[in-house]
Write a protein that holds these residues in place. Structure first.
Motif, short mmCIF file in Angstrom:
data_model
loop_
_atom_site.label_atom_id
_atom_site.label_comp_id
_atom_site.label_asym_id
_atom_site.label_seq_id
_atom_site.Cartn_x
_atom_site.Cartn_y
_atom_site.Cartn_z
N THR A 54 0.82 -1.22 0.00
CA THR A 54 0.00 0.00 0.00
C THR A 54 0.85 1.26 0.00
O THR A 54 1.12 1.83 -1.05
CB THR A 54 -0.95 0.00 1.21
OG1 THR A 54 -0.17 -0.22 2.42
CG2 THR A 54 -1.99 -1.10 1.10
N TYR A 55 1.30 1.69 1.15
CA TYR A 55 1.94 3.00 1.28
C TYR A 55 3.17 3.14 0.39
O TYR A 55 3.37 4.19 -0.25
CB TYR A 55 2.32 3.26 2.73
CG TYR A 55 2.93 4.63 2.94
CD1 TYR A 55 2.15 5.78 2.87
CD2 TYR A 55 4.30 4.78 3.18
CE1 TYR A 55 2.71 7.04 3.04
CE2 TYR A 55 4.86 6.03 3.36
CZ TYR A 55 4.06 7.16 3.28
OH TYR A 55 4.61 8.40 3.44
N GLN A 58 2.64 4.20 -3.04
CA GLN A 58 2.09 5.54 -3.23
C GLN A 58 3.13 6.64 -3.03
O GLN A 58 2.81 7.82 -3.18
CB GLN A 58 0.94 5.77 -2.23
CG GLN A 58 -0.15 4.73 -2.30
CD GLN A 58 -1.09 4.80 -1.10
OE1 GLN A 58 -1.10 5.78 -0.36
NE2 GLN A 58 -1.88 3.76 -0.89
N THR A 59 4.37 6.28 -2.69
CA THR A 59 5.37 7.30 -2.34
C THR A 59 6.66 7.12 -3.13
O THR A 59 7.70 6.77 -2.56
CB THR A 59 5.67 7.25 -0.83
OG1 THR A 59 6.06 5.89 -0.50
CG2 THR A 59 4.48 7.65 -0.01
N PRO A 60 6.63 7.37 -4.45
CA PRO A 60 7.86 7.24 -5.24
C PRO A 60 8.92 8.27 -4.88
O PRO A 60 10.10 8.11 -5.22
CB PRO A 60 7.36 7.43 -6.68
CG PRO A 60 6.12 8.25 -6.53
CD PRO A 60 5.48 7.79 -5.26
N ASN A 251 5.11 12.29 6.97
CA ASN A 251 4.08 11.74 6.07
C ASN A 251 3.84 10.26 6.34
O ASN A 251 2.70 9.78 6.29
CB ASN A 251 4.52 11.93 4.61
CG ASN A 251 4.56 13.38 4.19
OD1 ASN A 251 3.95 14.24 4.83
ND2 ASN A 251 5.29 13.68 3.13
N PHE A 252 4.93 9.54 6.62
CA PHE A 252 4.81 8.10 6.93
C PHE A 252 3.98 7.88 8.19
O PHE A 252 3.06 7.05 8.21
CB PHE A 252 6.21 7.52 7.09
CG PHE A 252 6.26 6.07 7.49
CD1 PHE A 252 5.76 5.09 6.65
CD2 PHE A 252 6.80 5.68 8.71
CE1 PHE A 252 5.81 3.74 7.01
CE2 PHE A 252 6.86 4.36 9.08
CZ PHE A 252 6.36 3.38 8.22
N LEU A 253 4.28 8.61 9.25
CA LEU A 253 3.52 8.49 10.49
C LEU A 253 2.07 8.90 10.28
O LEU A 253 1.15 8.23 10.78
CB LEU A 253 4.16 9.34 11.59
CG LEU A 253 3.39 9.45 12.91
CD1 LEU A 253 3.18 8.07 13.54
CD2 LEU A 253 4.11 10.38 13.88
N ASP A 260 -7.02 5.44 5.97
CA ASP A 260 -6.53 4.46 5.00
C ASP A 260 -5.51 3.53 5.64
O ASP A 260 -5.56 2.30 5.49
CB ASP A 260 -5.91 5.20 3.81
CG ASP A 260 -5.50 4.24 2.69
OD1 ASP A 260 -6.06 3.13 2.62
OD2 ASP A 260 -4.63 4.61 1.89
N GLY A 261 -4.56 4.12 6.36
CA GLY A 261 -3.54 3.31 7.02
C GLY A 261 -4.13 2.37 8.06
O GLY A 261 -3.75 1.20 8.14
N GLN A 262 -5.07 2.87 8.85
CA GLN A 262 -5.69 2.04 9.88
C GLN A 262 -6.50 0.91 9.28
O GLN A 262 -6.59 -0.19 9.83
CB GLN A 262 -6.55 2.90 10.80
CG GLN A 262 -5.76 3.80 11.73
CD GLN A 262 -4.96 3.02 12.75
OE1 GLN A 262 -5.52 2.34 13.61
NE2 GLN A 262 -3.63 3.09 12.67
#
Length: 273
Positions: A54-55, A58-60, A251-253, A260-262
């Motif tokens: 997931t994450y 989304q973070t190139p 941003n990661f935290l 979305d993360g949860q």
């Protein structure tokens, strides 16, 4: 004429030899991804596939490097500036660093799937790990000696076992130490008489071991989130300093704690929101 041509050839060769080499091609001017180094406790490594699916997709603009180790090693790496942050179950006293919970996990007691004992009281768990109970028959199981396994010194789960179960009681010196969560799960899966500790997130989907109920309650994402399960423990994000993280680390935290993360984390952990 022949002599003239020889002179001209020599001059051409001289010029060719003294001409400077062509400059190297220019390097790309686009920004390189920011490297973020995150340490992860071995008992929390189950979160990594969720992040990769997931994450991280989304973070190139950031490249994440994950290091799996035990608590003591991860905090030492923070001290030495080898890591930008860590994800751990246990924070030592006088930490002094910025931290925030991102999930709720559970300390779980694991046995071989063939073991008929499925529920222990917290007092029975303490007596087993203290060495006062040494046979499964004493807690309703088969007549066989208990093989007692625990994590190595420096492991977060060992600290949680001391805090949440052992209180002032020492862990038995006859305990066989396992270095890393994977080694623990493998050792329990290979011995019908074994008992050990792990995290709910690590073994909930692993059919090679069974998680025991404690005081009649099972560890699930729901019961850890509500703290109905008695041995819950947060999974913490811990920064390298007392300052709140900035930039890509922030941003990661933020994603870990977002809806979305949860939703992703909630597949194997209790949610914090």
């Amino acid at each position: 004429m022949k002599q003239f041509m020889q002179v001209m050839f020599a001059l051409v060769m001289l010029v060719a030899c003294t001409t400077p080499p062509a400059p190297p091609p220019a390097l790309p001017t686009e920004n390189m991804p920011t490297l973020i180094k995150i340490g992860v406790s071995s008992s929390a490594a189950a979160i990594l596939p969720l992040l990769e699916e997931t994450y991280l997709q989304q973070t190139p603009q950031a490249a994440y490097q994950f290091v799996v180790a035990n608590n003591a090693s991860l905090f030492a790496d923070l001290d030495n500036n080898f890591l930008d942050a860590i994800l751990v179950h246990h924070i030592p006293p006088k930490n002094g660093r910025y931290f925030n919970p991102v999930a709720i996990d559970g300390l779980v007691i694991i046995t071989h799937p063939s073991n008929s004992v499925t529920d222990l009281t917290a007092a029975e768990v303490q007596a087993i790990f203290n060495g006062r109970i040494t046979n499964w028959q004493a807690v309703g199981g088969a007549d066989m000696p208990i093989m007692l396994l625990s994590r190595e010194p420096g492991a977060g789960l060992r600290s949680l076992l001391r805090q949440q179960i052992m209180a002032e009681q020492p862990i038995s010196p006859n305990t066989l130490l396992q270095t890393g969560n994977e080694a623990m799960v493998t050792a329990v899966a290979n011995n019908p008489a074994a008992i050990g500790i792990s995290s709910m997130s690590s073994v909930a989907q692993n059919n090679t071991v069974q998680m025991l109920m404690v005081d009649g309650r099972s560890a699930t994402p729901t019961t850890t989130a509500s703290q109905d399960y008695p041995l819950t423990t947060p999974l913490y994000f811990v920064a390298a300093s007392a300052q709140e993280p900035t930039g890509e680390l922030r941003n990661f935290l933020a994603w870990l704690q977002s809806d979305d993360g949860q939703a992703q984390i909630g597949q194997i952990y209790g949610r914090i929101r």
